[in-house]
Write an enzyme that holds these catalytic residues in place. Sequence first.
Site, mmCIF file in Angstrom:
data_model
loop_
_atom_site.group_PDB
_atom_site.id
_atom_site.type_symbol
_atom_site.label_atom_id
_atom_site.label_comp_id
_atom_site.label_asym_id
_atom_site.label_seq_id
_atom_site.Cartn_x
_atom_site.Cartn_y
_atom_site.Cartn_z
ATOM 1 N N HIS A 222 0.971 -1.133 -0.060
ATOM 2 C CA HIS A 222 -0.049 0.070 0.117
ATOM 3 C C HIS A 222 0.858 1.252 0.014
ATOM 4 O O HIS A 222 0.600 2.325 -0.766
ATOM 5 C CB HIS A 222 -0.939 -0.115 1.266
ATOM 6 C CG HIS A 222 -1.920 -1.130 1.146
ATOM 7 N ND1 HIS A 222 -3.061 -1.001 0.188
ATOM 8 C CD2 HIS A 222 -2.026 -2.256 1.843
ATOM 9 C CE1 HIS A 222 -3.767 -2.141 0.569
ATOM 10 N NE2 HIS A 222 -3.291 -3.013 1.299
ATOM 11 N N ASP A 495 23.139 21.759 -40.682
ATOM 12 C CA ASP A 495 23.920 21.692 -42.111
ATOM 13 C C ASP A 495 24.196 22.903 -42.693
ATOM 14 O O ASP A 495 25.131 23.385 -43.067
ATOM 15 C CB ASP A 495 23.274 20.584 -43.006
ATOM 16 C CG ASP A 495 24.052 19.261 -42.791
ATOM 17 O OD1 ASP A 495 24.963 19.235 -42.175
ATOM 18 O OD2 ASP A 495 23.321 18.215 -43.082
ATOM 19 N N CYS A 542 13.876 22.503 -38.609
ATOM 20 C CA CYS A 542 13.694 21.318 -37.742
ATOM 21 C C CYS A 542 15.142 21.086 -37.231
ATOM 22 O O CYS A 542 15.470 19.913 -36.622
ATOM 23 C CB CYS A 542 13.182 20.233 -38.460
ATOM 24 S SG CYS A 542 14.126 19.754 -39.932
#
Lengths: 585, 85
Positions: A222, A495, A542
């Site tokens: 419990h 990039d 992104c």
Amino acid sequence: MRHASADACLPGIRAPQNHNAALYGPRKNDWRQQIMQLEGKSVFGGIAIGKLSVYNKKDNQVKRRKVEDVAAEETRFSEAREAAKEQLKGLYEKALKEVGEVNAAIFEVHQMMLDDLDYVESIINMIRTQEVNAEFAVAVTGDNFSKMFAAMDDDYMRERAADVKDISNRVIAVLQGTGQGQITGEEPVILLADDLAPSETVQLDKSLVLSFVTRHGSTNSHTAILARTMNIPALIGVDYPETFQTAAQEEKSLDGAFGIVDGYQGILYVDPDEETIAKYRKIKDEDEDKKRLLQELKGKENVTLDGKKINLYANIGGVADVANVLANDAGGIGLFRSEFLYLESEDYPGEETQFAAYKTVAENMAGKKVIIRTLDIGADKQVDYFQMEKEENPAMGYRAIRICLDRREIFKTQLRAIYRASHFGTISIMFPMIISLQEVKEIKEIVAQVKAELENEGIPYKDCELGIMIETPAAVMISDVLAKEVDFFSIGTNDLTQYTLAIDRQNPKLDNIYDSHHEAVLRMLQMVVDNGHAGGCWVGICGELGADTTLTETFLRMGFDELSVSPSMVLKVRDKIRNADLSKN
Amino acid sequence: MKEFKYVVKDQEGIHARPAGLFVKEAAAFPCAVKICKGDKEADAKRIFGVMGLGVKCGEEITIRTDGENEEEAIAKLSRFLEENL
């Protein structure tokens, strides 16, 4: 028990063979570098920092007594049983409010246990035949019944032995007119106990408990259930000693000492040093920040104070990440890196394997947008079975879309899998490393072939939005032309920065001049947004820069329609958006 | 006497809470109600007896009612099992 420093004892000094052995190790001034750490099993994660409080049960010592008036003793028992049931009704109501119906149900079960005829008859029988006091009869019967559970071959049922003891102790406490233990004081504490019975946990003032640490108990107990309901860290199986030694080499009781519970690692620290406390305060603050953000910002719109809205999506690298996307309340997946399918496999992943992965993600996102980026290997991501030749300059070499347009069977397999999965959700497709209009035209031809094939085969698919990654200066410069060919642009800032600044991002020597806030990069971003919008495209980011909250307001002003960030950053960026006001300078 | 066989589908078997609810249902009928697993039998009106059978997921139990209202009892109890376990 283990210690922060591996050498609990200096060479030649043997530790005494008691379970606090290491505490009594070398008597040196610097021995306190060893902070007492006790290991246990965590049943709920989180950090608690505060005073330790050792919970001692009131000892209901039961003595066997011979009684003269058996009938009166039976009545005593019946009245005590009724009183105990009344208490349980009260506890049930209390628990119902505090921990919900499922967890409160145990007190209903306890009432039924007190009504169990086997149990009641056994007690009455003992009082009658052995002429003993009710307390003793209850204690013995409780023991017998709890042994029955303790002997069962099921962890859950074994745990119920504690319930039988608990109800028996309750009746005995009524008979003896004693109460049960409680936390004293008003300061919240880390509660240490042998084990806690359900009635004990529910009677505790929850606002005074920072964490539970028990010697016994199981993940089904419990205490464990309660800790999970209360969202507080809890450890079980921690064999804590009664005392410890302070920095001043004093023997001190654990009760009242300062402690830290690390619910992630399952460790209890006793009397930790400043450094440890600082470390854990930091983790705890971060946890709380996260929780606060979640509570405040989950389900909220990504809108600035002056009403400008933007889509906030998440980047993922595999099917397993979807749970994180949903937990952090992203509006969609802005970049699903499909490389994992290729990197994790020994050979080219087939159409079915890919289809299954894309379909799972689309279905789990339940209609929210999922932007799948086609294969982007080469450069820093190499796969053996592609058998690529070694290159002088892989970042500028045979990679991504260049491979796909050269080895079309690989590309077509992936596109078929994506289009088949499109039937099960809202999928968009994005192509990496674009430098020319010619590439985009070729891609669209191949896409048309794939769709025609599916059409002929009677395989259902939806029309997917087609977009390109803008990650080369070439794509930026001709973005006005490209915008007329596709539905959206998503900027790969990592990039794009590398190619724009001519800095190899794998080279740590150049880290100090790799500046993603470079004016050249920022101007390119603006150019892409403007050209994209003029050509009817929506434009997003992104790359890692999307999660840079120092630029969130700049991106909003530039007119970006979407930011896609790692799942853990979604709410932080949302927070930033909701506090931005573009009407002010 | 009426009889009903049932295979428990609940992952946790007949644990404390459903055992309690089942006993409550059974106790409401005047007829005798037995619950059996293999060769073990218990009075279904007594929670310790029912829990003591330790019925796990996938195990078959038999409910027997005998006496007044036995039909109504078996109907109600079988429905309870199907809905809760």
